[in-house]
Design a protein around this motif. Structure first.
Motif, PDB file in Angstrom:
ATOM      1  N   VAL A 104      -3.490  14.235   2.925  1.00  0.00           N
ATOM      2  CA  VAL A 104      -3.231  12.813   3.140  1.00  0.00           C
ATOM      3  C   VAL A 104      -1.980  12.689   4.003  1.00  0.00           C
ATOM      4  CG1 VAL A 104      -2.635  10.599   2.056  1.00  0.00           C
ATOM      5  CG2 VAL A 104      -4.283  12.144   0.950  1.00  0.00           C
ATOM      6  N   LEU A 105      -2.037  11.820   4.997  1.00  0.00           N
ATOM      7  CA  LEU A 105      -0.897  11.577   5.886  1.00  0.00           C
ATOM      8  C   LEU A 105      -0.457  10.126   5.747  1.00  0.00           C
ATOM      9  CD1 LEU A 105       1.020  12.301   8.278  1.00  0.00           C
ATOM     10  CD2 LEU A 105      -0.857  11.607   9.808  1.00  0.00           C
ATOM     11  N   ALA A 106       0.855   9.912   5.586  1.00  0.00           N
ATOM     12  CA  ALA A 106       1.422   8.566   5.532  1.00  0.00           C
ATOM     13  C   ALA A 106       2.560   8.476   6.536  1.00  0.00           C
ATOM     14  CB  ALA A 106       1.928   8.253   4.125  1.00  0.00           C
ATOM     15  N   THR A 107       2.448   7.565   7.489  1.00  0.00           N
ATOM     16  CA  THR A 107       3.506   7.376   8.474  1.00  0.00           C
ATOM     17  C   THR A 107       4.200   6.048   8.219  1.00  0.00           C
ATOM     18  OG1 THR A 107       2.115   6.252  10.122  1.00  0.00           O
ATOM     19  CG2 THR A 107       2.190   8.666  10.180  1.00  0.00           C
ATOM     20  N   GLY A 166       8.082   0.798   3.708  1.00  0.00           N
ATOM     21  CA  GLY A 166       7.878   2.182   3.293  1.00  0.00           C
ATOM     22  C   GLY A 166       7.886   2.320   1.782  1.00  0.00           C
ATOM     23  N   ILE A 167       8.676   1.489   1.098  1.00  0.00           N
ATOM     24  CA  ILE A 167       8.696   1.512  -0.367  1.00  0.00           C
ATOM     25  C   ILE A 167       7.376   0.978  -0.911  1.00  0.00           C
ATOM     26  CG2 ILE A 167       9.833   0.590  -2.427  1.00  0.00           C
ATOM     27  CD1 ILE A 167      12.438   0.537  -0.820  1.00  0.00           C
ATOM     28  N   ASP A 168       6.868  -0.101  -0.317  1.00  0.00           N
ATOM     29  CA  ASP A 168       5.566  -0.639  -0.739  1.00  0.00           C
ATOM     30  C   ASP A 168       4.473   0.414  -0.573  1.00  0.00           C
ATOM     31  OD1 ASP A 168       6.283  -3.516  -1.261  1.00  0.00           O
ATOM     32  OD2 ASP A 168       6.879  -3.393   0.825  1.00  0.00           O
ATOM     33  N   LEU A 169       4.518   1.125   0.541  1.00  0.00           N
ATOM     34  CA  LEU A 169       3.531   2.178   0.790  1.00  0.00           C
ATOM     35  C   LEU A 169       3.658   3.283  -0.245  1.00  0.00           C
ATOM     36  CD1 LEU A 169       1.390   3.681   2.410  1.00  0.00           C
ATOM     37  CD2 LEU A 169       3.183   4.409   3.989  1.00  0.00           C
ATOM     38  N   ALA A 170       4.891   3.705  -0.521  1.00  0.00           N
ATOM     39  CA  ALA A 170       5.096   4.779  -1.499  1.00  0.00           C
ATOM     40  C   ALA A 170       4.579   4.375  -2.877  1.00  0.00           C
ATOM     41  CB  ALA A 170       6.582   5.141  -1.568  1.00  0.00           C
ATOM     42  N   GLY A 198      -1.334  -4.138   0.857  1.00  0.00           N
ATOM     43  CA  GLY A 198      -1.622  -3.895   2.258  1.00  0.00           C
ATOM     44  C   GLY A 198      -2.090  -5.123   3.000  1.00  0.00           C
ATOM     45  N   GLN A 199      -2.534  -6.154   2.269  1.00  0.00           N
ATOM     46  CA  GLN A 199      -3.003  -7.375   2.907  1.00  0.00           C
ATOM     47  C   GLN A 199      -1.864  -8.345   3.216  1.00  0.00           C
ATOM     48  OE1 GLN A 199      -6.176  -7.603   3.859  1.00  0.00           O
ATOM     49  NE2 GLN A 199      -6.440  -5.567   2.984  1.00  0.00           N
ATOM     50  N   ASP A 200      -0.681  -8.093   2.652  1.00  0.00           N
ATOM     51  CA  ASP A 200       0.436  -9.004   2.882  1.00  0.00           C
ATOM     52  C   ASP A 200       0.959  -8.866   4.304  1.00  0.00           C
ATOM     53  OD1 ASP A 200       0.476 -10.144   0.373  1.00  0.00           O
ATOM     54  OD2 ASP A 200       1.780  -8.603  -0.460  1.00  0.00           O
ATOM     55  N   VAL A 201       1.532  -9.967   4.800  1.00  0.00           N
ATOM     56  CA  VAL A 201       2.045  -9.965   6.163  1.00  0.00           C
ATOM     57  C   VAL A 201       3.441  -9.375   6.202  1.00  0.00           C
ATOM     58  CG1 VAL A 201       0.648 -11.948   6.836  1.00  0.00           C
ATOM     59  CG2 VAL A 201       2.949 -12.316   5.916  1.00  0.00           C
ATOM     60  N   GLN A 202       3.813  -8.816   7.392  1.00  0.00           N
ATOM     61  CA  GLN A 202       5.147  -8.258   7.555  1.00  0.00           C
ATOM     62  C   GLN A 202       6.202  -9.348   7.567  1.00  0.00           C
ATOM     63  OE1 GLN A 202       5.640  -5.619  10.908  1.00  0.00           O
ATOM     64  NE2 GLN A 202       3.554  -4.866  10.724  1.00  0.00           N
ATOM     65  N   LEU A 203       5.908 -10.445   8.278  1.00  0.00           N
ATOM     66  CA  LEU A 203       6.890 -11.508   8.455  1.00  0.00           C
ATOM     67  C   LEU A 203       6.773 -12.478   7.289  1.00  0.00           C
ATOM     68  CD1 LEU A 203       6.435 -12.016  12.290  1.00  0.00           C
ATOM     69  CD2 LEU A 203       8.039 -10.545  11.069  1.00  0.00           C
ATOM     70  N   SER A 204       7.707 -12.392   6.367  1.00  0.00           N
ATOM     71  CA  SER A 204       7.620 -13.090   5.099  1.00  0.00           C
ATOM     72  C   SER A 204       7.677 -14.601   5.258  1.00  0.00           C
ATOM     73  CB  SER A 204       8.779 -12.639   4.199  1.00  0.00           C
ATOM     74  OG  SER A 204       8.876 -13.461   3.065  1.00  0.00           O
TER      75      SER A 204
END
Length: 307
Positions: A104-107, A166-170, A198-204
């Motif tokens: 598994v790769l996570a960037t 990155g914390i959300d991904l982890a 993962g469905q949330d937007v980056q710009l809060s």
């Protein structure tokens, strides 16, 4: 057998891209996750975005055991950093060692560009920091680059927006590779109140419409943001900032670019989404956010998409 987790550090790696997910993984082991953490780079010592040196690093492994997880943080000034020989070596290493059937790769953040350079995003959905979307699209025309997403999974490859994302991904990786129960403990330990999906937007939406300098409008926005589930009336808000209802409405639209009512609904929708991610049903999430029903929340979401 423990799952090996390899943090591979590119030159000029972003310290928060690395430290946030690494701490999440480390804390997960304290709550029972069977992870074995490794920290690797092209040299035994490298420097981060703050100029601080990090030593005692392992070399890039010649072979990766089955079920290994590779996490690559982004880099500062990535256009320059990824032109360096060390970054090119990481790209070559990914080409030779990463097997999507076994690993598994996570960037994180700009590290998606390294995966793209290695050909690992071909015909995959992916994302990156919002400032790098065009560069990622240009790097591989076959990749489906999704804008304004916190993270994206496509098969064995995960990509994220970076920085705090990155914390959300982890946390999502911990949930899948260990257990949701351990993830809840990690989030609580890290004081991450709401995990983004993962469905949330980056710009809060909590930061939207705040690019102005009017103190009264900011105070009203602070009041609504602190308790969006409350039934704020225009008169109550106007009283808090000592202006008339009519004057507040004019000031808010002039400086925030939106009506008080629409701003309030947007934050209620954001709060409902957070409660939904936290595990509440649609109806309970809507009620907790101040909506009268899930149907009202859906109408607000539909109206936002149209606008």
């Amino acid at each position: 057998m423990a799952r090996e987790v390899w943090f591979v550090l590119p030159p000029r790696f972003m310290l928060l891209d690395f430290a946030g997910p690494a701490e999440a993984m480390r804390i997960a082991t304290e709550f029972g996750a069977d992870f074995q953490l490794h920290y690797a780079a092209c040299d035994v010592q490298t420097s981060c975005s703050l100029g601080l040196p990090l030593g005692g690093l392992q070399p890039l492994p010649v072979q990766l055991p089955d079920d290994s997880l590779i996490i690559i943080p982004g880099a500062d000034c990535s256009a320059e950093a990824y032109a360096l020989p060390e970054a090119r070596r990481i790209v070559g290493w990914l080409n030779s060692c990463f097997d999507p059937q076994r690993h598994v790769l996570a960037t994180i953040c700009s590290a998606a560009l390294l995966a793209g350079m290695a050909g690992l995003l071909a015909h995959r959905q992916c994302t990156t920091h919002h400032s790098l979307i065009t560069r990622l699209q240009d790097s591989d025309n076959s990749a489906s680059v999704l804008e304004n997403r916190v993270f994206v999974q496509d098969g064995a490859v995960w990509t994220s927006a970076g920085i705090t994302a990155g914390i959300d991904l982890a946390l999502q990786l911990i949930s899948q590779l260990a257990s949701p129960a351990i993830t809840r403990e990690v989030a609580r330990e890290m004081v991450v109140y709401f995990r983004r999906s993962g469905q949330d937007v980056q710009l809060s939406p909590w930061l939207a419409h705040r690019n102005h300098l009017h103190p009264a409008v900011h105070k009203v926005q602070d009041l609504i943001a602190a308790s969006p589930e409350q039934d704020w009336s225009l008169s109550a808000l106007a009283g808090q900032v000592h202006v008339s209802v009519r004057h507040l409405s004019r000031l808010f639209r002039e400086h925030a670019g939106v009506s008080v009512h629409d701003y309030h609904l947007a934050l209620r929708a954001a709060r409902a989404s957070q409660w939904r991610t936290a595990g509440l049903s649609k109806e309970k999430a809507a009620l907790a956010a101040g909506f009268s029903s899930a149907r009202q929340w859906q109408r607000v979401q539909a109206a936002a998409k149209v606008s």
